[in-house]
Design an enzyme around this catalytic site. Sequence first.
Site, PDB file in Angstrom:
ATOM      1  N   GLY A  10      41.171  30.421  57.883  1.00 57.90           N
ATOM      2  CA  GLY A  10      40.514  31.108  59.004  1.00 57.90           C
ATOM      3  C   GLY A  10      41.542  31.658  59.975  1.00 57.90           C
ATOM      4  N   GLY A  13      40.830  34.163  62.858  1.00 56.41           N
ATOM      5  CA  GLY A  13      39.975  33.804  63.995  1.00 56.41           C
ATOM      6  C   GLY A  13      40.788  33.598  65.269  1.00 56.41           C
ATOM      7  N   ASP A  35      42.359  33.843  54.664  1.00 58.18           N
ATOM      8  CA  ASP A  35      41.137  34.349  55.311  1.00 58.18           C
ATOM      9  C   ASP A  35      40.437  35.304  54.362  1.00 58.18           C
ATOM     10  OD1 ASP A  35      39.175  35.228  57.316  1.00 58.18           O
ATOM     11  OD2 ASP A  35      40.560  34.349  58.753  1.00 58.18           O
ATOM     12  N   ASN A  54      38.383  33.212  49.601  1.00 61.07           N
ATOM     13  CA  ASN A  54      37.296  32.405  50.141  1.00 61.07           C
ATOM     14  C   ASN A  54      37.596  30.920  49.915  1.00 61.07           C
ATOM     15  OD1 ASN A  54      34.739  31.196  50.577  1.00 61.07           O
ATOM     16  ND2 ASN A  54      33.735  33.133  50.032  1.00 61.07           N
ATOM     17  N   ILE A  55      37.351  30.099  50.939  1.00 62.11           N
ATOM     18  CA  ILE A  55      37.604  28.658  50.776  1.00 62.11           C
ATOM     19  C   ILE A  55      36.615  28.019  49.800  1.00 62.11           C
ATOM     20  CG2 ILE A  55      38.774  28.270  52.978  1.00 62.11           C
ATOM     21  CD1 ILE A  55      36.066  27.318  54.105  1.00 62.11           C
ATOM     22  N   TYR A 154      25.452  24.319  62.862  1.00 70.07           N
ATOM     23  CA  TYR A 154      26.900  24.222  63.095  1.00 70.07           C
ATOM     24  C   TYR A 154      27.268  22.816  63.598  1.00 70.07           C
ATOM     25  CZ  TYR A 154      31.281  25.351  65.636  1.00 70.07           C
ATOM     26  OH  TYR A 154      32.558  25.387  66.135  1.00 70.07           O
ATOM     27  N   LYS A 158      29.616  20.116  61.722  1.00 69.71           N
ATOM     28  CA  LYS A 158      30.846  19.586  62.332  1.00 69.71           C
ATOM     29  C   LYS A 158      30.802  18.054  62.387  1.00 69.71           C
ATOM     30  CE  LYS A 158      33.337  23.266  63.368  1.00 69.71           C
ATOM     31  NZ  LYS A 158      34.659  23.480  62.748  1.00 69.71           N
TER      32      LYS A 158
HETATM   33  N1  SER Z   1      32.314  27.876  70.828  1.00 74.08           N
HETATM   34  C1  SER Z   1      31.504  27.282  69.806  1.00 74.08           C
HETATM   35  C2  SER Z   1      30.225  28.000  69.651  1.00 74.08           C
HETATM   36  O1  SER Z   1      29.788  28.563  70.622  1.00 74.08           O
HETATM   37  C3  SER Z   1      31.205  25.849  70.130  1.00 74.08           C
HETATM   38  O2  SER Z   1      32.105  25.068  69.450  1.00 74.08           O
HETATM   39  O3  SER Z   1      29.660  27.983  68.611  1.00 74.08           O
END
Ligand code: SER
Length: 339
Positions: A10, A13, A35, A54-55, A154, A158
């Site tokens: 990544g 990013g 990436d 791609n990972i 997300y 995580k």
């Molecule tokens: N900055 C991130 C998001 O908004 C939060 O870890 O998804």
Amino acid sequence: MRKPIILITGINGEIGHGLVEYLSHKGNYSIIGLDLKPPNSFIQKRVDDYVVGNILDKDLLERLNAEFEISAIFHLAAILSTRAEFSPRIAHDVNVTGTINLLDLAIEQGQSLGRAVKFFFPSSIAVYGISNSNLRDNTGPVPEDQFRYPKTMYGCNKLYCENIGTYFARYYKRLSVESSTNLVDFRSIRLPGLISAHTMPSGGSSDYAPEMIHAAARKNPYTCFVREDTVMPFMTMPDAIRAILLLVKAPESSLSRMVYNITSFSPTAGDFRNKILSYFSDAKITFEVNDKRQAIVDSWPREIDDTSAREDWNWKPIHNFNSAFEDYLIPEICKKYGL
Ligand code: SER
């Protein structure tokens, strides 16, 4: 002989940009970026090589395993919280399966090197979820082990990867004849919303703060998607990069955990607006709430407790809310936009 390297996934990013800028000055290792798209010239100048891919492509990771001796992996590739809500299944594939693929690579490298491979994983305040707004408003800074009930794909990804990383480091294949523990030195930080003067985030729920600042500098009007009184933790990108490097370099014996909170300031969206107006007095910043995105931000703690990071590896942010603008954001953004 395989070449010793640091692998950064990544790399295109925001964190990749910040990290590569610092690591490339150090020079006693090679950096390979990975990436989906070729990196821009800023990154190309600072890495020794890059791989477009791609990972989720196991053949690609197998080739990296065969070609390089990987001493550290900064696994930054992820789909952020807003974007993940539109494609939860793809987010799961990238955020979870992708992470497990990289952990597998670290294990294979650890086995062939006979020592643990450092693995940095950026986690997020999105692992928290507080659905009761009264409770959220009246809870003080939240430590690592409370309120871990994420309300986004997300955040779920995580939180799971924090746990799976810890498992790979401590308990991987614990019942097999050849024990595979201590092959990955997993370290993770739950990052708050990040603000960079040089890059823009995409697909996150904390994007309103950096978007507001950059729009003002470009003389564009900005409509903020959360309420003016919204509070969540933020930090400047240089502080986040410093924290990552402090944690990665800390002696293992000083670490009491594998996953740490860090934080610096928790202003309201209105505080951001007022601060920006004090520098760009003609900025046009209005509020038009997107209830769904608001609900995501409202499930995150207003403040987090980073005592463990302060005690174990001397973490302390350089920037507070005022100095973030005065010493970093405004001077750098003015340079960027030629103001
Ligand atoms: N900055 C991130 C998001 O908004 C939060 O870890 O998804």
